[in-house]
Motif scaffolding. Structure first.
Motif, mmCIF file in Angstrom:
data_model
loop_
_atom_site.group_PDB
_atom_site.id
_atom_site.type_symbol
_atom_site.label_atom_id
_atom_site.label_comp_id
_atom_site.label_asym_id
_atom_site.label_seq_id
_atom_site.Cartn_x
_atom_site.Cartn_y
_atom_site.Cartn_z
ATOM 1 N N THR A 1 35.111 23.528 59.177
ATOM 2 C CA THR A 1 35.101 22.066 59.221
ATOM 3 C C THR A 1 33.955 21.499 60.049
ATOM 4 O O THR A 1 33.609 20.317 59.897
ATOM 5 C CB THR A 1 36.443 21.556 59.779
ATOM 6 O OG1 THR A 1 36.672 22.159 61.060
ATOM 7 C CG2 THR A 1 37.585 21.905 58.837
ATOM 8 N N GLN B 1 36.989 23.606 53.568
ATOM 9 C CA GLN B 1 38.306 23.604 54.193
ATOM 10 C C GLN B 1 38.335 24.489 55.435
ATOM 11 O O GLN B 1 39.028 24.167 56.419
ATOM 12 C CB GLN B 1 39.330 24.104 53.170
ATOM 13 C CG GLN B 1 40.735 24.299 53.690
ATOM 14 C CD GLN B 1 41.639 24.906 52.630
ATOM 15 O OE1 GLN B 1 41.343 24.862 51.429
ATOM 16 N NE2 GLN B 1 42.755 25.487 53.064
ATOM 17 N N THR B 2 37.566 25.583 55.413
ATOM 18 C CA THR B 2 37.652 26.580 56.490
ATOM 19 C C THR B 2 36.707 26.273 57.639
ATOM 20 O O THR B 2 37.082 26.373 58.816
ATOM 21 C CB THR B 2 37.345 27.977 55.927
ATOM 22 O OG1 THR B 2 38.178 28.240 54.797
ATOM 23 C CG2 THR B 2 37.542 29.046 56.986
ATOM 24 N N GLN C 1 34.603 24.524 47.959
ATOM 25 C CA GLN C 1 35.760 23.776 48.463
ATOM 26 C C GLN C 1 36.496 24.558 49.548
ATOM 27 O O GLN C 1 36.934 23.993 50.569
ATOM 28 C CB GLN C 1 36.716 23.467 47.298
ATOM 29 C CG GLN C 1 36.152 22.497 46.280
ATOM 30 C CD GLN C 1 36.185 21.049 46.755
ATOM 31 O OE1 GLN C 1 36.408 20.772 47.932
ATOM 32 N NE2 GLN C 1 35.945 20.111 45.852
ATOM 33 N N VAL C 2 36.611 25.880 49.375
ATOM 34 C CA VAL C 2 37.265 26.702 50.389
ATOM 35 C C VAL C 2 36.441 26.717 51.674
ATOM 36 O O VAL C 2 36.984 26.639 52.782
ATOM 37 C CB VAL C 2 37.489 28.127 49.848
ATOM 38 C CG1 VAL C 2 37.941 29.061 50.978
ATOM 39 C CG2 VAL C 2 38.515 28.120 48.728
ATOM 40 N N GLU D 1 38.389 32.883 55.934
ATOM 41 C CA GLU D 1 39.089 32.866 57.214
ATOM 42 C C GLU D 1 38.791 34.127 58.026
ATOM 43 O O GLU D 1 38.671 34.064 59.256
ATOM 44 C CB GLU D 1 40.590 32.733 56.968
ATOM 45 C CG GLU D 1 40.990 31.332 56.509
ATOM 46 C CD GLU D 1 42.492 31.192 56.287
ATOM 47 O OE1 GLU D 1 43.154 32.242 56.074
ATOM 48 O OE2 GLU D 1 42.989 30.049 56.307
ATOM 49 N N LEU E 1 39.920 32.127 50.159
ATOM 50 C CA LEU E 1 40.379 31.587 51.440
ATOM 51 C C LEU E 1 40.540 32.702 52.464
ATOM 52 O O LEU E 1 40.117 32.559 53.624
ATOM 53 C CB LEU E 1 41.696 30.837 51.249
ATOM 54 C CG LEU E 1 42.298 30.206 52.506
ATOM 55 C CD1 LEU E 1 41.323 29.213 53.125
ATOM 56 C CD2 LEU E 1 43.620 29.522 52.173
#
Length: 554
Positions: free
Chosen positions: A354, A351-352, A347-348, A303, A299
């Protein structure tokens, strides 16, 4: 490198080069793609052989070839003999003698079966324990070995019955289409045994292969060619053209417009703000590959990448995230790396990022994609890459990989469901080595396997190869493909921005627009529309012909 000798006896013809015979044909039917005796080093690179002597003796009844060569700076000596009889018996004998200790991953005979005339056909396997099993040459590319513990094989190619016996070592067969080789490979020693291992000083290794060819020709027999002979002509939608980008592959020259940069981040801060500012001069939209180091949080890495891109005004359209451990290759049964998995990285990324499409798959070759098929339930596309010189680097073997690309695309589709395919770097040279500690150094700039510095990259050869690969990807409905880097060892241009032949080819492909007419024949692929035409000869030395595009590009 010596030119191949074209030899024949009776209705059998073949090519001989030091260390190997290839394209062995009976009355026009290719029954053996190659018999050779490579020695692999501890990184799966191939030791370059030094030919010490060879002779060719031709009679009406047989052709006999004898040679002596050494590898590993003379530490291993080899006596190799091929005999091809007019009655259909082909024998190969090999004696290795250790002059000093030599560490190797594999040393001994390799027999390649052509994919034309064998794919999907029945195969009888005689095992070293005396058992016999019935199987087949796989239709879809097999991630593992279709046959193991081999001492004999029997199958048909066209109207020729082929029986092969192996002595001196236990053999197994793998589907070399995984690496884009146009063959099934029967080799020693088994991968289940430890490697690397050592041939010690004074040790002698003896092996023998015997091939029996039984002709059962009918009056309608027409032979099985090395490549399909029918022509294909149809309109196609062209893939997006991408560039594989790493920080060191960016120079002061601007990136060309009309292509999609695919930025590879290893960790979150691979690129300086200056490098990203250079990209944004010509592109706002980019694709991104994120490699998550083993000691980093996925993550946090994703990010950081997102922050870097947004700070410099870049918009990520496509994202693939993968743990660094998965840049290496593993057998289909594992064991697989512990810790972070490809699925958790995906999955990360979801999430990051979008607003981006998220890719699943591998950042290395189809081999790794096939051995650990992606979970397609939460991806938007699949991805993998390809290099043409994993096992062999001579011109003939490189061109033969084009024969295999349609099989790779078909097998990828079978694993991907309805997800589109966005290919990573498809090139002659290797970007990285999933099978060893590093790429093979190429200080002499020679044509060698498993190197990233291939001499053809700056020549028309690479341009013709790229156009042919692009055309075959278009034929298969591939959505995007990277065919070069901006500069560097796999680059499309020099440091000053002047285009190499492959750069001129990519510029012309980009100018064609979204659609073109495709023609594929045995020897040539052509893409054309009202803007221009590109033709790539896919046999011999390869050649590229461009017309239109507002300038003379021949």
């Amino acid at each position: 490198m010596q030119e191949p000798h074209h030899l024949s006896v009776g209705d059998i013809s073949f090519l001989y080069e030091p260390g190997l015979v290839r394209r062995l044909m009976v009355a026009g039917t290719e029954v053996i793609r190659m018999i050779s005796a490579p020695v692999r080093d501890a990184n799966w690179g191939t030791f370059s052989p030094k030919l010490l002597s060879n002779s060719i003796d031709e009679t009406p009844d047989n052709v006999r070839i004898e040679e002596v060569f050494s590898v590993a700076d003379g530490r291993l000596l080899a006596d190799l003999t091929f005999v091809v009889h007019a009655d259909g018996v082909v024998s190969a004998n090999l004696i290795f003698t250790g002059k000093e200790d030599v560490q190797t991953n594999r040393a001994g005979f390799t027999l390649l079966h052509p994919i034309a005339g064998t794919t999907g056909n029945a195969l009888t396997v005689s095992h070293s324990d005396g058992c016999v099993t019935q199987t087949q040459f796989p239709e879809q590319i097999a991630p593992g070995q279709p046959a193991i513990e081999i001492c004999g094989l029997a199958h048909k190619v066209g109207d020729v019955d082929v029986r092969i016996s192996f002595k001196g070592e236990t053999f197994e067969t793998e589907d070399q289409r995984n690496w884009s080789d146009a063959s099934f490979k029967t080799y020693c020693r088994p991968l289940s045994l430890p490697f690397p291992y050592t041939i010690v000083k004074g040790e002698t290794v003896t092996q023998r292969i015997e091939v029996n060819l039984d002709r059962k020709f009918e009056s309608t027999h027409r032979g099985v060619a090395a490549r399909p002979t029918q022509s294909i002509q149809k309109p196609v939608r062209l893939p997006q053209i991408c560039l594989a980008v790493e920080p060191d592959w960016l120079t002061s020259a601007s990136l060309p417009r009309g292509v999609v940069p695919v930025l590879r981040f290893t960790g979150g801060d691979s690129y300086s703000d200056e490098k990203l500012a250079q990209i944004v001069q010509t592109h706002q939209d980019v694709d991104v590959e994120i490699i998550v180091p083993e000691d980093k949080d996925a993550l946090g890495v994703c990010e950081t990448v997102k922050d870097c891109l947004e700070r410099c005004g870049l918009n990520a359209k496509h994202i693939t995230a993968l743990p660094q451990a998965y840049l290496k290759s593993y057998q289909p049964t594992g064991p697989w790396p512990e810790g972070l998995s490809p699925e958790s990285c995906t999955q990360v990324a979801l999430q990051t990022f979008t607003n981006a499409r998220i890719g699943v798959g591998m950042l290395t070759h189809f081999t790794e994609f096939n051995r650990r098929a992606p979970d397609t339930s939460f991806g938007d596309y699949v991805t993998f890459a390809n290099a043409a010189i994993v096992h062999a680097a001579d011109d003939i073997s490189v061109w033969e990989t084009l024969e295999t690309l349609p099989y790779i695309f078909a097998s990828a589709k079978a694993l991907s469901g309805d997800l589109p395919i966005r290919l990573g770097l498809v090139s002659i040279g290797m970007r990285s080595n999933p099978y060893g500690a590093a790429l093979v150094p190429n200080l002499c700039h020679a044509k060698i396997a498993m190197t990233g510095d291939d001499p053809r990259q700056t020549a028309p050869f690479a341009a013709a190869y790229a156009v042919a690969a692009f055309a075959l990807a278009a034929q298969a409905g591939v959505e995007a493909i990277a065919l070069a880097a901006p500069s560097g060892r796999l680059g499309m241009m020099n440091a000053d921005g002047s285009l190499l032949p492959i750069g001129k080819a990519l510029k012309a492909l980009s100018a064609l627009g979204p659609e073109a007419n495709l023609m594929v024949s045995q020897d040539k692929v052509t893409l054309s529309n009202s803007i221009g035409s590109l033709s790539a000869d896919i046999c011999g030395q390869g050649a590229l012909h461009l017309s239109g595009f507002g300038e003379d590009n021949d």
